[in-house]
Scaffold this active site. Structure first.
Site, PDB file in Angstrom:
ATOM      1  N   ILE A  14      -7.367  -2.284   4.241  1.00  0.00           N
ATOM      2  CA  ILE A  14      -6.447  -2.813   3.229  1.00  0.00           C
ATOM      3  C   ILE A  14      -5.868  -4.145   3.662  1.00  0.00           C
ATOM      4  CG2 ILE A  14      -4.406  -1.590   4.099  1.00  0.00           C
ATOM      5  CD1 ILE A  14      -3.604  -1.245   1.101  1.00  0.00           C
ATOM      6  N   SER A  36      -4.799  -6.177  17.624  1.00  0.00           N
ATOM      7  CA  SER A  36      -5.734  -5.064  17.612  1.00  0.00           C
ATOM      8  C   SER A  36      -5.929  -4.601  19.044  1.00  0.00           C
ATOM      9  CB  SER A  36      -7.082  -5.481  17.014  1.00  0.00           C
ATOM     10  OG  SER A  36      -8.023  -4.432  17.119  1.00  0.00           O
ATOM     11  N   TYR A  57      -0.572  -3.761  19.947  1.00  0.00           N
ATOM     12  CA  TYR A  57       0.537  -3.866  19.001  1.00  0.00           C
ATOM     13  C   TYR A  57       1.848  -4.227  19.691  1.00  0.00           C
ATOM     14  CZ  TYR A  57      -2.915  -1.128  16.369  1.00  0.00           C
ATOM     15  OH  TYR A  57      -4.059  -0.672  15.784  1.00  0.00           O
ATOM     16  N   LEU A  73      -1.396   0.715   9.496  1.00  0.00           N
ATOM     17  CA  LEU A  73      -1.996   1.750  10.334  1.00  0.00           C
ATOM     18  C   LEU A  73      -2.087   3.079   9.591  1.00  0.00           C
ATOM     19  CD1 LEU A  73       0.043   0.876  13.560  1.00  0.00           C
ATOM     20  CD2 LEU A  73      -2.322   0.233  13.047  1.00  0.00           C
ATOM     21  N   LYS A  96       2.242   2.594   2.447  1.00  0.00           N
ATOM     22  CA  LYS A  96       2.716   3.890   2.005  1.00  0.00           C
ATOM     23  C   LYS A  96       1.831   4.988   2.588  1.00  0.00           C
ATOM     24  CE  LYS A  96      -0.844   4.288  -0.758  1.00  0.00           C
ATOM     25  NZ  LYS A  96      -1.886   5.289  -0.463  1.00  0.00           N
ATOM     26  N   ARG A 164      -8.479   9.365   6.036  1.00  0.00           N
ATOM     27  CA  ARG A 164      -7.725  10.161   5.078  1.00  0.00           C
ATOM     28  C   ARG A 164      -8.202  11.610   5.013  1.00  0.00           C
ATOM     29  NH1 ARG A 164      -8.039   5.396   0.717  1.00  0.00           N
ATOM     30  NH2 ARG A 164      -9.952   5.088   1.941  1.00  0.00           N
ATOM     31  N   ASP A 176      -1.954  10.190   0.201  1.00  0.00           N
ATOM     32  CA  ASP A 176      -2.720   8.986  -0.116  1.00  0.00           C
ATOM     33  C   ASP A 176      -2.587   8.599  -1.583  1.00  0.00           C
ATOM     34  OD1 ASP A 176      -4.604   6.884   0.619  1.00  0.00           O
ATOM     35  OD2 ASP A 176      -6.007   7.954  -0.663  1.00  0.00           O
TER      36      ASP A 176
END
Length: 329
Positions: A14, A36, A57, A73, A96, A164, A176
């Site tokens: 995304i 990364s 990070y 993430l 989200k 997911r 999701d």
């Protein structure tokens, strides 16, 4: 005015496909750094935007040339890295759901307020102007008094290795795709929603839900039906049903930037299609975040007023569905 310098934690899909291009196009926003665990991957992506590549990070959060952080993430990691970013003095735009439970969500919102920082959950569709147009028509009495609300969002089956499908990473249909219809109900009906019943469904061998539905009620006895899934033909719509008509919006949650929204209005006098102007909701979300930082709007105020109530409703759906979780072949 100096630009808002954003650092990105990770090279998630995304981020690559949608958010980084929007950040690059947003006035007053600079992509300062991309982090990364794979330095080469960060370097390749950072080069596209003239940003610095950072290994890890934590190292990005230590940089003094980063004002804000974007967190794309997996859901289970949002809380950890959002808290770390806030404690490092960075504003945060997190994908989200902000966290996987309402207690942690409340704690992060409180931390952001106490620190004078903006914390925004990246539910992008609420920034598309088509929904304000619909709300205006409802307020003007175009369909009379609201009696019912229905929303659905489902996507085709994901690859087996997609995150997911991982319970450990906060996967599943509710977290999701279910967040979208829940937020849509909040957007149009307000915080006085109550979950009456819910069901989640999984398939044999999977540790997460792939589909679900929930029945809620809102102020004034308005009935609410929500449906969501990650193993369906694509569907993205909501319907507001009133005493004198109904409004239906398709492609409601993830319209392309060039999509011309069409709102279907049905009344006793007939049915009409009202076409609206296209809008880029991804770019609008980035602008809303930058504007909140610039104006000093802290979390708990717009543009993310419903984030905690959304988390509470998602938890209520999980709780009520727990005893009815079923397997479908």
């Amino acid at each position: 005015m100096a630009p808002l310098r954003i650092g990105v934690l990770g090279c998630a899909d995304i981020a690559r496909r949608r958010m980084l291009p929007a950040m690059a196009a947003a006035e007053g926003v600079e992509i300062a750094a991309i982090a990364s665990r794979d330095t080469d991957r960060a370097r390749r992506l950072a080069q596209r935007y003239g940003a610095r590549a950072v290994h890890g990070y934590a190292a990005l959060l230590e940089r003094d040339d980063v004002d804000a952080v974007y967190v794309p993430l997996p859901a289970e990691l949002h809380a950890r890295w959002t808290e770390a970013a806030l404690r490092a003095g960075k504003h945060v735009l997190a994908e989200k759901p902000l966290t996987t439970d309402p207690v942690t969500t409340a704690e992060l919102l409180a931390l952001a307020r106490a620190s004078g920082l903006v914390l925004m959950e990246n539910v992008m569709f609420v920034h598309h102007p088509q929904h304000e147009t619909v709300r205006g028509w409802i307020a003007d009495g175009l369909i009379g008094e609201v009696r019912a609300f229905r929303a659905e969002f489902a996507i085709p089956r994901l690859p087996d290795r997609d995150i997911r499908h991982s319970a450990e990473l906060g996967g599943g249909a509710l977290l999701d795709t279910g967040v979208y219809p829940v937020r849509a109900a909040l957007h149009f009906l307000g915080d006085e929603l109550r979950v009456l019943n819910a069901a989640l469904h999984s398939t044999p061998g999977r540790s997460v839900d792939i589909a679900g539905a929930a029945l809620l009620t809102a102020a004034g006895g308005v009935g609410v039906q929500l449906t969501f899934g990650i193993d369906h033909a694509y569907g993205s719509r909501y319907e507001v049903w009133g005493s004198e008509g109904r409004l239906t919006v398709d492609r409601a949650f993830t319209p392309p930037a060039d999509h011309r929204p069409v709102v279907r209005l049905e009344r006793r006098s007939g049915t009409e299609q009202r076409e609206l102007e296209p809008a880029d909701q991804v770019l609008a979300a980035v602008r809303a975040f930058a504007a909140a930082v610039t104006s000093g709007v802290t979390s708990g105020a717009r543009p993310d007023a419903h984030v905690l109530r959304q988390a509470e409703l998602v938890a209520d759906i999980q709780r009520l569905a727990r005893n009815t979780l079923s397997a479908v072949s």
